[in-house]
Design an enzyme around this catalytic site. Structure first.
Site, PDB file in Angstrom:
ATOM      1  N   CYS A   2      11.671 -26.876  10.141  1.00 47.37           N
ATOM      2  CA  CYS A   2      12.390 -25.996  11.063  1.00 47.37           C
ATOM      3  C   CYS A   2      13.856 -25.965  10.656  1.00 47.37           C
ATOM      4  CB  CYS A   2      12.259 -26.509  12.492  1.00 47.37           C
ATOM      5  SG  CYS A   2      10.553 -26.750  13.019  1.00 47.37           S
ATOM      6  N   ARG A  33      13.223 -21.587   6.433  1.00 45.17           N
ATOM      7  CA  ARG A  33      12.691 -22.897   6.811  1.00 45.17           C
ATOM      8  C   ARG A  33      11.636 -22.792   7.911  1.00 45.17           C
ATOM      9  NH1 ARG A  33      15.624 -27.279   5.193  1.00 45.17           N
ATOM     10  NH2 ARG A  33      14.712 -28.469   6.892  1.00 45.17           N
ATOM     11  N   TRP A  88       9.047 -23.638  12.662  1.00 41.12           N
ATOM     12  CA  TRP A  88       7.789 -23.579  11.906  1.00 41.12           C
ATOM     13  C   TRP A  88       6.820 -24.466  12.652  1.00 41.12           C
ATOM     14  CZ3 TRP A  88       4.501 -26.756   8.985  1.00 41.12           C
ATOM     15  CH2 TRP A  88       3.640 -26.091   8.112  1.00 41.12           C
ATOM     16  N   ASN A 115      13.739 -31.041  13.961  1.00 43.96           N
ATOM     17  CA  ASN A 115      13.028 -30.754  12.709  1.00 43.96           C
ATOM     18  C   ASN A 115      12.277 -32.015  12.316  1.00 43.96           C
ATOM     19  OD1 ASN A 115      12.186 -29.939  10.162  1.00 43.96           O
ATOM     20  ND2 ASN A 115      14.162 -30.365   9.198  1.00 43.96           N
ATOM     21  N   GLY A 116      10.971 -31.895  12.044  1.00 41.85           N
ATOM     22  CA  GLY A 116      10.181 -33.070  11.684  1.00 41.85           C
ATOM     23  C   GLY A 116       9.026 -33.262  12.651  1.00 41.85           C
ATOM     24  N   GLU A 571       0.697 -22.194 -12.021  1.00 42.50           N
ATOM     25  CA  GLU A 571       1.873 -21.714 -11.295  1.00 42.50           C
ATOM     26  C   GLU A 571       1.758 -20.223 -10.985  1.00 42.50           C
ATOM     27  OE1 GLU A 571       5.703 -21.398  -9.546  1.00 42.50           O
ATOM     28  OE2 GLU A 571       4.190 -22.963  -9.708  1.00 42.50           O
ATOM     29  N   LYS A 575       1.745 -18.511  -7.200  1.00 38.86           N
ATOM     30  CA  LYS A 575       2.629 -17.430  -6.753  1.00 38.86           C
ATOM     31  C   LYS A 575       1.822 -16.290  -6.124  1.00 38.86           C
ATOM     32  CE  LYS A 575       6.275 -19.318  -7.404  1.00 38.86           C
ATOM     33  NZ  LYS A 575       5.493 -20.424  -6.921  1.00 38.86           N
ATOM     34  N   GLU A 578       0.512 -17.387  -2.753  1.00 40.71           N
ATOM     35  CA  GLU A 578       1.558 -17.585  -1.747  1.00 40.71           C
ATOM     36  C   GLU A 578       1.976 -16.295  -1.062  1.00 40.71           C
ATOM     37  OE1 GLU A 578       4.664 -21.116  -2.505  1.00 40.71           O
ATOM     38  OE2 GLU A 578       4.416 -19.830  -4.248  1.00 40.71           O
ATOM     39  N   HIS A 594     -17.945 -25.165 -18.691  1.00 34.57           N
ATOM     40  CA  HIS A 594     -18.351 -26.236 -17.774  1.00 34.57           C
ATOM     41  C   HIS A 594     -18.381 -25.761 -16.321  1.00 34.57           C
ATOM     42  CE1 HIS A 594     -18.170 -29.172 -21.029  1.00 34.57           C
ATOM     43  NE2 HIS A 594     -17.038 -28.603 -21.395  1.00 34.57           N
ATOM     44  N   LYS A 692       9.950 -22.965   3.399  1.00 33.31           N
ATOM     45  CA  LYS A 692      10.546 -23.331   2.118  1.00 33.31           C
ATOM     46  C   LYS A 692      10.604 -24.831   1.899  1.00 33.31           C
ATOM     47  CE  LYS A 692      12.857 -22.472  -1.696  1.00 33.31           C
ATOM     48  NZ  LYS A 692      12.169 -21.873  -2.836  1.00 33.31           N
TER      49      LYS A 692
END
Length: 697
Positions: A2, A33, A88, A115-116, A571, A575, A578, A594, A692
């Site tokens: 947050c 955030r 968040w 936050n947390g 990566e 992206k 996301e 395989h 983020k």
């Protein structure tokens, strides 16, 4: 994850409209955030009256709510404190009641932004409910607000200071957090505290501060060990013990905030989770450390420690420096671009130069990483190098693993921080542990860092954010200097981490004559990178056409490569997942037979990385296997590669040294993911369910 923002002015006239604008701007700068909901509170017209504004969704909705409110925005005050928050969601869905600031009761005796995660919030809630307190939200934060009220109500004379009260609250809490507390019982006072989540304080004055630090007030040595040990509840029955007078404090006069004649001066304080929210107001900031408690009242800032460290542990410094921010306000604005992610992709020709600036002498082929210089002999003697990171940072370690092993001849392992802790991985004193994080505040990575510090390993940080937890708690490290990255999907931080780690491998091998030619070729490859990246960006239009054409209606996508390009595929797939919400998977091309080959048919979109290196023939074999199953792959290949059939769709990139090729190959995939998201109308900078800076486990 947050965003916290607080604003205090003392002897500085501000009207309510200006205060609200400062709060909303502070939240908007931290919206990456968390953007599930946003809220703030300001003082009302009567003593003890609090006005709340809360809205589900983004800060723009909060601004609209404020604009439509019937309050007197012309009222001017010379001293006040107010707090704000962008959320968040972790406990409870986004809703009005779950939005911060969270209050202790309908009268708002105490207000908290957080936050947390408080891990023992359920137990606290049960205890407080048994004592007759009612809860209106699902948040863990409300347990903290009500606990504060309960402890205050338990005081017979109500003479306890705000700092002592908060200190008693924090003793009962478990987990990681950053808090800002406000109360009607302590008008124009604010208390902040942090443990595991970032928090900093900006200071703005008209006159220069007398000194550039703030003294830390520790518990006095006369406090007996029982008092110190009592800071952590030892049993369920110890829970919610009322505050005691406690140890005496070693107080020093705060010399910072007086004018030359010794009188108080007008001053403003800005409290935030991120420097980006403060830089438009002041560049003078103070970073709080874990277990710091900051108290602001009457234009003064005091910092207290929640506890003294155990015997044998290094004690926290006796001062907190007031530092000067290097970032400019323009760096956190979108400028001519539609989204922060687009801007940050296009900044990569400059950001890679900034990572190398002052560190690479291209004429003499010399690498100088000042942050590692004193520790190079220890690293070279290490038994193994352990990289520890999450997400994109993990991929940057994977991308450079091979060059590390080649140049240093030291075994390298790469760990996802969460799995590293779950397995209780054996770590020894002759290990070198490298922790990679854009924000420097990633919760899992910080916990892994503490785990390795306890076991005596040399800990190296690779971060983008100066003053972050990982940058402060590691023995040495590298700042990647990519500049602020606001977009949730990391782009320029990946390429800068890639280069920083490559530079580290190069410097570690500088004492080996047999690698001189190899090192020199890589350094010259680094020199050409900025122009090559710009060349790729110039071809953006063809990638946009690919996103709106061949891949327009795809629901899934496979990316495959091998060797250095395995990390590129992982990566790139991340992206695409996301921000475009398309299922995508990075596959090691050597593993096709395989299992993954079963997915291949004419309807499965495939991107295969076939840039020219020693593994090129093996990737050609994988290409043949998938085309034999009627796949129509898109090939990422080098300019001038005539070995690709004319009817195959290609994405062309310049050729460079094998260990740097992945850095160029990822940029088309970043652009492709961006265009896929824009085509579908998704919010590129704020993808659903993500934020983020991941400051919770």
């Amino acid at each position: 994850m947050c965003g916290i923002f607080g604003y205090c002015n003392y002897l500085k006239d501000k009207d309510r409209k200006e205060i609200l604008e400062i709060l909303c701007n502070g939240l908007a700068r931290q919206e990456y955030r968390g953007y599930d909901s946003a809220g703030l509170e300001i003082d009302g017209d009567q003593p003890g009256e609090i006005i709340y504004f809360k809205e589900v969704g983004k800060v723009a909705g909060l601004r609209k709510l404020i604009a439509e409110a019937s309050i007197d925005t012309t009222k001017t005050v010379s001293s006040q404190v107010s707090i704000a928050h962008t959320r968040w969601a972790t406990h409870g869905p986004p809703s009005y009641v779950n939005c911060h600031p969270v209050r202790s009761d309908p009268k708002s005796d105490f207000m908290v932004v957080h936050n947390g995660i408080v891990t023992n919030a359920v137990a606290l809630r049960q205890v407080l409910q048994k004592r007759g307190y009612t809860f209106e939200s699902d948040t863990d934060t409300e347990a903290v607000a009500i606990l504060t009220k309960y402890l205050y109500d338990s005081q017979p004379d109500k003479n306890i200071t705000f700092t002592s009260l908060v200190k008693t609250v924090l003793k009962e809490l478990e987990g990681s957090f950053a808090f800002v507390f406000k109360s009607v019982h302590y008008p124009n006072e604010i208390v902040t505290a942090r443990r595991g989540s970032p928090l900093l304080i900006g200071v703005k004055t008209e006159k220069k501060l007398k000194v550039d630090f703030v003294d830390v007030e520790f518990a006095g040595p006369e406090a007996d060990s029982k008092t110190v040990d009592a800071l952590t509840p030892s049993s369920p029955s110890a829970r919610l013990a009322p505050p005691t007078s406690g140890p005496k404090m070693l107080r020093r006069q705060s010399r910072n905030f007086m004018s030359e004649d010794g009188m108080p001066q007008p001053i403003e304080f800005f409290i935030a989770s991120d420097a980006a929210a403060i830089v438009e107001h002041t560049k003078r900031v103070l970073y709080l450390e874990d277990d710091d408690i900051a108290h602001i009242a009457e234009g003064q800032l005091h910092i207290h420690r929640l506890r003294r460290n155990e015997p044998g542990q290094q004690e926290s410094p006796a001062t907190r420096s007031i530092e000067t921010l290097e970032i400019e306000i323009a760096a956190i604005m979108k400028g001519k671009f539609d989204h922060f992610m687009q801007k940050e992709i296009y900044e990569q020709p400059e950001s890679v130069v900034n990572t190398m600036r002052g560190r690479v002498n291209f004429d003499g082929n010399v690498i100088t990483l000042g942050g590692l210089r004193a520790y190079l002999p220890i690293i070279r003697r290490g038994r193994r190098i352990v990289f520890c990171a999450c997400g994109t940072s993990y991929h940057s370690a994977l991308a450079t693993r091979a060059i590390f092993e080649e140049l240093t001849e030291i075994p390298v392992s790469i760990e996802l921080a969460s799995d590293f802790l779950d397995r209780k991985t054996p770590i020894f004193r002759d290990d070198v542990c490298v922790f990679i994080s854009q924000s420097g505040e990633t919760a899992d990575t910080i916990l892994a860092l503490k785990y390795c510090l306890e076991r005596g390993a040399l800990c190296v940080g690779v971060v983008n954010t100066v003053g972050s937890t990982i940058s402060r708690e590691t023995h040495c490290g590298i700042h990647i200097n990519a500049g602020p990255e606001v977009g949730v999907a990391s782009t320029k931080a990946y390429t800068s981490q890639y280069i920083a780690l490559t530079l580290m491998a190069l410097q570690l091998s500088e004492d080996r004559i047999s690698f001189t030619e190899r090192r020199n070729s890589i350094i010259q490859g680094l020199r050409e990178l900025p122009a090559q990246i710009k060349h790729i960006l110039d071809g953006d239009k063809s990638l946009q056409e690919l996103a709106t054409g061949v891949l327009a209606n795809s629901r899934s996508l496979l990316l495959m490569g091998r060797g250095y390009q395995h990390a590129t595929c992982l990566e790139g797939a991340l992206k695409i997942k996301e921000i475009s919400y398309m299922h995508s998977e990075g596959i090691l091309a050597g593993e096709l037979k395989h299992g993954p080959l079963a997915l291949i048919d004419e309807n499965m979109p495939v991107i295969i990385v076939m840039t020219q290196d020693s593994l090129y023939p093996k990737v050609q074999s994988a290409f043949a296997q998938i085309t034999a199953r009627k796949a129509h792959p898109i090939v990422i290949c080098n300019d001038g590669d005539d070995g690709i059939q004319k009817n195959v769709k290609t994405i062309r990139v310049p050729k460079t040294v094998d260990c740097l090729q992945g850095l160029l190959n990822i940029i088309p995939l970043q652009l492709l993911s961006y265009h896929l998201a824009v085509k579908n109308g998704f919010d590129v900078d704020f993808p659903r369910n993500l934020a983020k800076s991941v400051t919770v486990e």
